[in-house]
Design a protein around this motif. Structure first.
Motif, mmCIF file in Angstrom:
data_model
loop_
_atom_site.group_PDB
_atom_site.id
_atom_site.type_symbol
_atom_site.label_atom_id
_atom_site.label_comp_id
_atom_site.label_asym_id
_atom_site.label_seq_id
_atom_site.Cartn_x
_atom_site.Cartn_y
_atom_site.Cartn_z
ATOM 1 N N PHE A 111 2.867 18.419 9.735
ATOM 2 C CA PHE A 111 4.111 18.440 10.392
ATOM 3 C C PHE A 111 5.202 18.173 9.244
ATOM 4 C CE2 PHE A 111 7.594 15.522 11.822
ATOM 5 C CZ PHE A 111 8.028 16.423 13.099
ATOM 6 N N GLU A 156 -1.508 17.195 14.720
ATOM 7 C CA GLU A 156 -1.104 17.169 16.115
ATOM 8 C C GLU A 156 -1.671 15.811 16.678
ATOM 9 O OE1 GLU A 156 0.377 20.306 19.442
ATOM 10 O OE2 GLU A 156 -1.957 20.440 18.759
ATOM 11 N N LEU A 205 3.804 15.460 19.443
ATOM 12 C CA LEU A 205 4.506 15.549 18.115
ATOM 13 C C LEU A 205 6.164 15.996 18.444
ATOM 14 C CD1 LEU A 205 2.947 18.146 15.701
ATOM 15 C CD2 LEU A 205 5.226 18.733 16.676
ATOM 16 N N TRP A 265 7.873 12.671 18.571
ATOM 17 C CA TRP A 265 7.693 11.652 17.557
ATOM 18 C C TRP A 265 9.209 11.194 17.144
ATOM 19 C CZ3 TRP A 265 3.864 14.393 13.779
ATOM 20 C CH2 TRP A 265 2.685 14.314 14.182
#
Ligand code: G3P
Ligand code: CA
Ligand code: CA
Length: 288
Positions: free
Chosen positions: A45, A103, A134, A137
């Motif tokens: 990410f 993830e 995700l 977040w």
């Protein structure tokens, strides 16, 4: 994410999210492929927003069972019990082992090759409630902050090197020799809300507004990271610092990824126990 964007992302060759941003002008948060110096490709990410973006998620520390003490799932401390024969536990703070996936970083421990491969300047940390998807977040996070003083340059650019210098291992020093601490810039939350994440007794020991590495407690047990705080007047760091070696002499109930965050039996923020909020959130570690 649409197919066109995904095709673009398959074509990028970069060692960090910062390189993706600089080289390919990407500005969107999400999953990207990165390549190590040795050519290993992995996906993680990228936070392309905070303070100009370019932050690479390299790890998450997740507590699956606070009642299990250095049991299965405690990858950042030890899965082999509270054991003086394994003073550095799993050793994952200072090796090239990897596990988990981006993830699922809020549902289980995560460590990718960026942890040891990237040469970064700064860190960012997000505390994200367990099992958050995700795409949520950022808004779900109870605390987000970053450093801006380029402290990682002192340690060859990453935590793998920092923890070579400061081993997360029982009996390598005493409480007065605790590791380095650096000031943080808040992206969500503040010093007051940071204090409230930890127990009322713990609050009397630390000062908020810092990230600290390799603190050592009264019994010479080593932890890895104190997120948001710097131990100042006391050495019960097991109640507010995460990760650790494989041996905690004071009590077998202090060994684990979230150490002794439940010392007073998950009693809210009574005594030494940390809040349910911080216990129920994974700590996501980023580099830039
Ligand atoms: O880690 C907390 C523990 O050392 C506290 O001990 O005797 O004050 O409950 P006590
Ligand atoms: Ca864990
Ligand atoms: Ca103690």
């Amino acid at each position: 994410i649409n197919l066109g964007k995904l095709k673009d992302r398959f074509r990028y060759v970069a060692q960090s999210c910062k390189e993706i941003m600089d080289r390919y002008k990407e500005k969107e948060d999400g999953l990207y492929f990165l390549t190590t110096a040795n050519g290993l490709v992995y996906q993680t990410f990228c936070d392309m927003t905070t303070d100009g973006g370019g932050w690479t998620l390299v790890a998450s520390v997740h507590e699956n069972n606070l009642y299990g003490k250095c049991s299965v799932g405690d990858r950042w401390s030890s899965q082999q019990g509270n054991n003086a024969d394994v003073p550095d536990g799993e050793g994952n703070w200072a090796n090239r082992n990897t596990f988990g996936s981006a993830e699922s970083a809020t549902s289980d421990d995560f460590k990718n090759p960026g942890y040891y491969d990237i040469e970064a300047d700064d860190m960012s940390v997000w505390h994200v409630p367990n099992n958050s998807p995700l795409e949520n977040w950022r808004i779900a996070a109870i605390l987000r902050y970053h450093t801006d003083n380029h402290f990682l340059r002192l340690y060859e650019g990453n935590l793998n090197q920092l923890f070579q210098q400061y081993p997360v291992k029982f009996n390598v020093g005493s409480c007065s020799e605790r590791g380095p601490a650096f000031p943080i810039v808040y992206d969500h939350g503040d010093k007051e809300s940071t204090k409230e994440l930890y127990g009322t007794y713990s609050r009397a020991e630390f000062v908020p507004g810092f990230i600290t590495f390799r603190p050592i407690n009264n019994e010479r047990a080593a932890m890895a990271v104190c997120s948001g705080v710097k131990p100042a007047t006391g050495c019960n760091t097991e109640t507010y610092c995460i990760g650790g070696g494989g041996y905690f002499p004071e009590h077998s109930g202090q060994c684990g990824d979230f150490t002794a965050f439940d010392w007073d039996r998950i009693a809210g923020t009574q005594g030494w126990s940390a809040s349910r909020d911080v216990i129920g959130a994974a700590a996501l570690l980023f580099y830039r």
